[in-house]
Design an enzyme around this catalytic site. Sequence first.
Site, PDB file in Angstrom:
ATOM      1  N   HIS A 302     -23.734  -8.533  39.065  1.00 31.85           N
ATOM      2  CA  HIS A 302     -22.977  -7.475  39.006  1.00 31.85           C
ATOM      3  C   HIS A 302     -23.444  -6.436  40.015  1.00 31.85           C
ATOM      4  CE1 HIS A 302     -19.818  -4.204  37.926  1.00 31.85           C
ATOM      5  NE2 HIS A 302     -19.248  -5.345  37.510  1.00 31.85           N
ATOM      6  N   ASP A 359     -16.902 -11.645  33.515  1.00 32.59           N
ATOM      7  CA  ASP A 359     -16.126 -12.835  33.959  1.00 32.59           C
ATOM      8  C   ASP A 359     -16.729 -14.246  33.446  1.00 32.59           C
ATOM      9  OD1 ASP A 359     -14.421 -11.421  35.709  1.00 32.59           O
ATOM     10  OD2 ASP A 359     -16.022 -10.997  36.829  1.00 32.59           O
TER      11      ASP A 359
END
Length: 424
Positions: A302, A359
């Site tokens: 991320h 996700d």
Amino acid sequence: MSDTAKLIYDGNEYPLNVITGTEGERAIDIRTLRADTGLVTLDSGYANTGAAESSITFLNGEQGVLRYRGYPIDQLAECSTFVETSYLLIFGKLPNHSELEEFRQMLTYHSMIHEGMRHFFEGFPATGHPMSILSSMVCSLSAYYPDCLDPDAGNLKHIARVLSKVRTIAAFAYKHSIGQPVIYPRNDLDYCGNFLRMMYAVPAEPYEPDPEMVKALNMLLILHGDHEQNCSTSTVRLVGSSNANLYAAISAGILALWGPLHGGANQAVIEMLEGIRDSGGDYKGFMQGVKDKRERLMGFGHRVYKNYDPRAKLLQGMADRLLAHLGLHDPLLDIAKHLEQIALADDYFIERRLYPNVDFYSGIVYRALGIPTNMFTVMFALGRMPGWIAQWREMHLDPGRRIGRPRQIYVGETEREYVPIDKR
């Protein structure tokens, strides 16, 4: 620690104030830098630039911490509802009984869209991506509520309108894509139950939302509620800084979210897992391919988190519970867990801080809910709606607000004379 920094340039010293946030975050205030020195900063992607002072969301990527208005994300995901969390994000506090009931009633009252808008869907091809339809329809709301064009107009009704109608628009877009008649909202159902019914009910038979599916959808939307100054949120603020109306700013946020590097990442995860499944399920070989630069690992790592994304842990548990409740077995969840086990034990991934992000498991939960892959980003937008609204509102209430206007470093041609076309 010093509350000032010092810039030395061209033989001169320039003191720069250091601002400290409530969680100890420190920033160098450069708001007078250009006026004082003639310099600007260059920060591609704004990775080191604080674009706003905000009291909405705190994120510590190194420690894997996410809080809305001070409340840990795991507590909200397990105990709250999407409507209550939306109120918290937008208005800054958890509502009492009467405040929550009034907010619910406003969302219920504004759930239907103008009947003229319903016919817009007929103009879109059935193969049109639902994100393009969603952004277009949200922007068109400004035509039906023209008082939103007055920047000083009260915006509470507009907040309720966009937050409520966006789920109706999303469900209508889905129904249009599969050739089924639209299902109107029902006032006796809550926010998430109403959305599931508009998605899956048909006129020929009754439909009652499964409470466990409603609970799962609440958690999904809460986990996507806000995430600090990301690409789409910054877009909402930038567009809104021009005094553009709420619907226009939200529509711009939807378009920013549509990008595969932002809101489209969970669809890419599902496509990756399906590829592993369809090629025989060799997850070990796939992970070796990642290390050899032959494969791309989606849903790990991320821009901000350098630790395990707290939202991913919650979604993994939700995926297990929901699939068990529905009596489903999704081989993609098994593959996902195997990939995670390898990544958490292999030095290659540990050294690069490649941990699962939100996700990685969200797409599996969407699949269990029956959401088609091309609707994944739409679901992300539904969840992010209260965060966008909260950021837009916070910006408008800031007495020091200025229109967004980044600078650049020009690297093009210097001045040159125009050459007529017959001499080129």
